[in-house]
Motif scaffolding. Structure first.
Motif, PDB file in Angstrom:
ATOM      1  N   LYS A   1      38.585  41.244  45.798  1.00  0.00           N
ATOM      2  CA  LYS A   1      37.388  41.194  45.258  1.00  0.00           C
ATOM      3  C   LYS A   1      36.473  42.316  45.248  1.00  0.00           C
ATOM      4  CE  LYS A   1      33.549  37.785  45.235  1.00  0.00           C
ATOM      5  NZ  LYS A   1      32.454  38.929  44.918  1.00  0.00           N
ATOM      6  N   GLN A   2      36.548  43.226  46.194  1.00  0.00           N
ATOM      7  CA  GLN A   2      35.728  44.227  46.622  1.00  0.00           C
ATOM      8  C   GLN A   2      36.111  45.191  45.490  1.00  0.00           C
ATOM      9  OE1 GLN A   2      36.254  45.623  50.612  1.00  0.00           O
ATOM     10  NE2 GLN A   2      35.257  44.019  51.415  1.00  0.00           N
ATOM     11  N   LEU A   3      37.592  45.496  45.541  1.00  0.00           N
ATOM     12  CA  LEU A   3      38.098  46.526  44.194  1.00  0.00           C
ATOM     13  C   LEU A   3      37.401  46.210  43.043  1.00  0.00           C
ATOM     14  CD1 LEU A   3      41.623  47.489  45.358  1.00  0.00           C
ATOM     15  CD2 LEU A   3      39.439  48.792  45.557  1.00  0.00           C
ATOM     16  N   GLN A   4      37.640  44.779  42.562  1.00  0.00           N
ATOM     17  CA  GLN A   4      37.152  44.318  41.421  1.00  0.00           C
ATOM     18  C   GLN A   4      35.582  44.775  41.237  1.00  0.00           C
ATOM     19  OE1 GLN A   4      38.491  40.250  41.090  1.00  0.00           O
ATOM     20  NE2 GLN A   4      40.114  40.761  39.710  1.00  0.00           N
ATOM     21  N   ASP A   5      34.772  44.141  42.012  1.00  0.00           N
ATOM     22  CA  ASP A   5      33.551  44.333  41.935  1.00  0.00           C
ATOM     23  C   ASP A   5      32.993  45.878  41.503  1.00  0.00           C
ATOM     24  OD1 ASP A   5      33.068  41.906  41.962  1.00  0.00           O
ATOM     25  OD2 ASP A   5      32.352  41.684  44.047  1.00  0.00           O
ATOM     26  N   THR A   6      33.628  46.732  42.369  1.00  0.00           N
ATOM     27  CA  THR A   6      33.284  48.270  42.302  1.00  0.00           C
ATOM     28  C   THR A   6      33.858  48.882  41.007  1.00  0.00           C
ATOM     29  OG1 THR A   6      33.876  48.591  44.870  1.00  0.00           O
ATOM     30  CG2 THR A   6      34.121  50.456  43.316  1.00  0.00           C
ATOM     31  N   PHE A   7      35.135  48.550  40.769  1.00  0.00           N
ATOM     32  CA  PHE A   7      35.572  48.948  39.322  1.00  0.00           C
ATOM     33  C   PHE A   7      34.931  48.240  38.081  1.00  0.00           C
ATOM     34  CE2 PHE A   7      38.742  50.808  42.327  1.00  0.00           C
ATOM     35  CZ  PHE A   7      39.056  51.984  41.877  1.00  0.00           C
ATOM     36  N   ARG A   8      34.449  47.025  38.143  1.00  0.00           N
ATOM     37  CA  ARG A   8      33.738  46.606  37.012  1.00  0.00           C
ATOM     38  C   ARG A   8      32.621  47.520  36.743  1.00  0.00           C
ATOM     39  NH1 ARG A   8      33.590  41.945  38.662  1.00  0.00           N
ATOM     40  NH2 ARG A   8      35.209  41.055  37.434  1.00  0.00           N
ATOM     41  N   ARG A   9      31.576  47.877  37.893  1.00  0.00           N
ATOM     42  CA  ARG A   9      30.724  48.602  37.597  1.00  0.00           C
ATOM     43  C   ARG A   9      31.015  49.820  37.123  1.00  0.00           C
ATOM     44  NH1 ARG A   9      29.547  46.701  42.693  1.00  0.00           N
ATOM     45  NH2 ARG A   9      30.123  48.784  43.844  1.00  0.00           N
TER      46      ARG A   9
ATOM     47  N   ALA B   1      31.347  53.937  32.449  1.00  0.00           N
ATOM     48  CA  ALA B   1      32.515  54.652  31.591  1.00  0.00           C
ATOM     49  C   ALA B   1      32.211  54.430  30.050  1.00  0.00           C
ATOM     50  CB  ALA B   1      33.815  54.485  32.064  1.00  0.00           C
ATOM     51  N   LEU B   2      32.124  52.993  29.918  1.00  0.00           N
ATOM     52  CA  LEU B   2      32.073  52.571  28.354  1.00  0.00           C
ATOM     53  C   LEU B   2      30.586  53.212  27.931  1.00  0.00           C
ATOM     54  CD1 LEU B   2      33.454  49.068  28.412  1.00  0.00           C
ATOM     55  CD2 LEU B   2      34.372  50.780  27.124  1.00  0.00           C
ATOM     56  N   ARG B   3      29.675  52.843  28.788  1.00  0.00           N
ATOM     57  CA  ARG B   3      28.263  53.271  28.249  1.00  0.00           C
ATOM     58  C   ARG B   3      28.257  54.955  27.859  1.00  0.00           C
ATOM     59  NH1 ARG B   3      24.476  55.557  31.095  1.00  0.00           N
ATOM     60  NH2 ARG B   3      25.289  54.747  33.177  1.00  0.00           N
TER      61      ARG B   3
ATOM     62  N   PHE C   1      42.100  50.877  35.116  1.00  0.00           N
ATOM     63  CA  PHE C   1      40.915  51.640  35.352  1.00  0.00           C
ATOM     64  C   PHE C   1      40.716  52.803  34.524  1.00  0.00           C
ATOM     65  CE2 PHE C   1      43.249  51.522  39.543  1.00  0.00           C
ATOM     66  CZ  PHE C   1      43.987  52.641  39.329  1.00  0.00           C
ATOM     67  N   TYR C   2      41.110  52.599  33.080  1.00  0.00           N
ATOM     68  CA  TYR C   2      41.285  53.734  32.143  1.00  0.00           C
ATOM     69  C   TYR C   2      40.625  53.307  30.959  1.00  0.00           C
ATOM     70  CZ  TYR C   2      45.401  54.434  35.114  1.00  0.00           C
ATOM     71  OH  TYR C   2      46.152  54.662  36.097  1.00  0.00           O
ATOM     72  N   ALA C   3      39.936  54.374  30.384  1.00  0.00           N
ATOM     73  CA  ALA C   3      39.577  54.110  29.006  1.00  0.00           C
ATOM     74  C   ALA C   3      40.201  55.173  28.179  1.00  0.00           C
ATOM     75  CB  ALA C   3      37.877  54.900  29.021  1.00  0.00           C
ATOM     76  N   PHE C   4      40.438  54.747  26.766  1.00  0.00           N
ATOM     77  CA  PHE C   4      41.350  55.440  25.826  1.00  0.00           C
ATOM     78  C   PHE C   4      40.878  55.708  24.696  1.00  0.00           C
ATOM     79  CE2 PHE C   4      45.594  55.972  23.907  1.00  0.00           C
ATOM     80  CZ  PHE C   4      46.051  56.924  24.571  1.00  0.00           C
TER      81      PHE C   4
END
Length: 545
Positions: free
Chosen positions: A448-456, A461-463, A480-483
């Protein structure tokens, strides 16, 4: 007496000089004799080439020249010199040997021809460790001193030359090995300037849970430093089986084998189920190991498309059309590296239906299943019995350096996997397994900690990527990638290098397959501050092109 001694001494010196000259002459004659097999091979090549135009057309000189163009320039600055012309003719002829066939007999280069090629290659130099040039000549065969004198008269002065990347591997090693390419991502990392912002590495920037580190220490202190079972310790296999019951209620520890990470898991899975000539569907773009793993097992990778226009979801009709009587398996990866896409339930079931209809295995790389930000993870094991799940604790426990993972599948396949693993690895690391066993007890909290951190981080990154007018980014559901796809008329390798020069590391899309060209992969496994700063630099570079 003195006259006699002086006369004797002169006679000895004269005898020694005559002996050396005779030795040199004999050596040159022997050298010429050793040169004969290469001439015979060249003659055979010319004869064969005349009868094999169709075979040669499959590997045109342009491709060979393209390969050679990747080599560093020759030591002789004059590329049009006669020496270079002769050397290029020799290496071109020798490189084409494996392609030539006369009837059912394949023309293979003789040992002396390979040595000649080694000499020509080494004289051109290469990027790597250096050794004395004379040592190369001796290693190649004393006979080729004669060839060196003819072709490279100006290059016999004592000096050092580089040989690590010698193209001799094309002749000396099997095609399945020689054809492998080093990752284009690694080249960028090695070229990165000090202090570069790393948006290229697929590695969480956090540490494993403290409980797992303490458990690792306890295991070492308790003397758990010896060999263990090839399939892994039973306690860890039972704990993993318990966590997978959400996908399959019938799973037990006998369905689990512990591996040295997902990389080894995928390789032994391919080695276990793929036979010579089998075809395996692999994603394009996809993680870089899939195609090579299939090829090393003796199979043939057949690519299915993941396109930006289709949000990097498989085209089910295309996949159906790619299945042949030789198809053995389908490799899937959801959440996906490099695209960040997550296959919905309908897509997963459709692929499972194809596999069931044609009696295929599904090799499901699920290392990012803990990194899903919207919706659920749908494992292929829910819908298809012949699924082989490949997973790792590198991401879920942020322990990439521990090299620990597992494969989950039927008991029958696990028994065969254990045999293959024994000869590849013997057994997974014993103390590491006890550390992971403790980590699974605290897995949900850390997840849950990782999910919350990487969601932010994903949202940041998307913005930032959406602020770049020439970039187009599909929704990111996991990993945890954008393409993003870009509109600049520039190869992704060159684009990534331009960004690197400004201090940001990213991965060229072409590293993940031909359909990755025109894209860049950014990892947001970095601090929010570095993501903001790094993508701002990317925005500036993109605007300058």
């Amino acid at each position: 007496m003195n006259i006699a001694r002086e006369t004797s001494s002169r006679f000895q010196r004269l005898s020694s000089q005559i002996s050396r000259k005779v030795s040199v002459m004999l050596s040159m004659l022997l050298s010429a004799a050793q040169y004969i097999p290469m001439v015979q091979d060249l003659s055979g090549f010319l004869s064969c080439a005349a009868r094999s135009s169709e075979t040669l057309a499959k590997e045109p000189f342009s491709e060979i020249d393209a390969h050679w163009a990747e080599r560093p320039p020759a030591m002789n600055a004059d590329e049009n010199s006669p020496q270079n012309a002769i050397a290029n003719a020799i290496r071109r002829a020798i490189m084409i040997f494996p392609l030539c066939k006369m009837g059912t007999h394949a023309v293979r280069p003789s040992r002396s021809t390979k040595r000649a090629f080694a000499l020509v290659e080494c004289c051109h130099g290469s990027d790597g460790p250096v050794i004395p040039s004379y040592a190369i000549l001796v290693a190649a065969s004393p006979g080729f001193m004669f060839l060196a004198i003819m072709v490279y008269p100006a290059r016999l002065y004592p000096r050092t030359i580089n040989v690590r990347m010698c193209t001799l591997t094309i002749l000396m090693f099997p095609k399945r090995v020689a054809s492998l390419k080093m990752s284009g991502i690694r080249r960028l990392f090695e070229s990165a300037p000090p202090g570069a912002i790393n948006l290229g590495l697929g590695e969480p920037d956090v540490q494993p849970p403290p409980e797992t580190i303490e458990a690792f220490k306890r295991a070492l202190d308790a003397g758990r430093n010896k060999y263990g079972p090839s399939a892994g310790i039973t306690e860890l296999r039972e704990s993993i089986a318990k966590s997978l019951k959400r996908f399959r209620h019938d799973i037990t520890f006998e369905n689990i084998i512990i591996t040295a990470g997902a990389t080894e898991g995928m390789m032994i899975a391919c080695d276990t189920i793929i036979d010579e000539g089998d075809e395996v569907l692999v994603p394009n773009p996809g993680f870089i190991i899939y195609g090579p793993d299939v090829a090393l097992a003796g199979g043939r990778p057949v690519e299915y498309s993941l396109t930006h226009e289709n949000s990097f979801m498989p085209d089910i009709e295309e996949m159906k059309s790619l299945v042949t009587p030789r198809t053995k398996a389908i490799i899937v990866n959801s959440p996906s590296n490099p695209t960040g896409s997550v296959f919905p339930k309908e897509c997963v079931k459709a692929i499972c239906d194809i596999a069931a209809e044609h009696d295929l295995y599904i090799l499901s790389d699920e290392v990012y299943h803990n990194f899903i930000y919207d919706g659920d993870h749908w494992s292929f094991a829910r819908f298809h019995d012949d699924t082989i799940i490949i997973d790792s604790f590198s991401k879920s426990l942020a322990a990439t350096g521990w090299r620990i993972g597992y494969v989950a599948t039927s008991k029958e396949i696990v028994q065969q996997l254990s045999k293959v693993q024994y000869y590849a690895l013997a057994c997974p690391s014993t103390p590491t397994q006890y550390a992971v066993l403790e980590g699974l007890k605290h897995g949900e909290r850390f997840k849950k900690q990782l999910q919350d951190t990487f969601r932010r981080r994903r949202d940041i990154a998307l913005r930032k990527l959406q602020e770049i007018p020439t970039f187009s980014t599909t929704p990111i559901g996991g990993a945890f990638y954008a393409f993003p796809k870009y509109s600049q008329n520039l190869p992704s390798d060159d684009f990534a290098m331009r960004i690197l020069k400004e201090g940001v590391i990213c991965a060229p899309g072409s590293a993940f397959g031909s359909l990755g060209e025109g894209h860049l992969r950014f990892s947001y496994a970095n601090s929010e501050e570095n993501i903001e700063k790094g993508l701002e630099i990317v925005k500036r570079v993109a605007a300058s092109i």
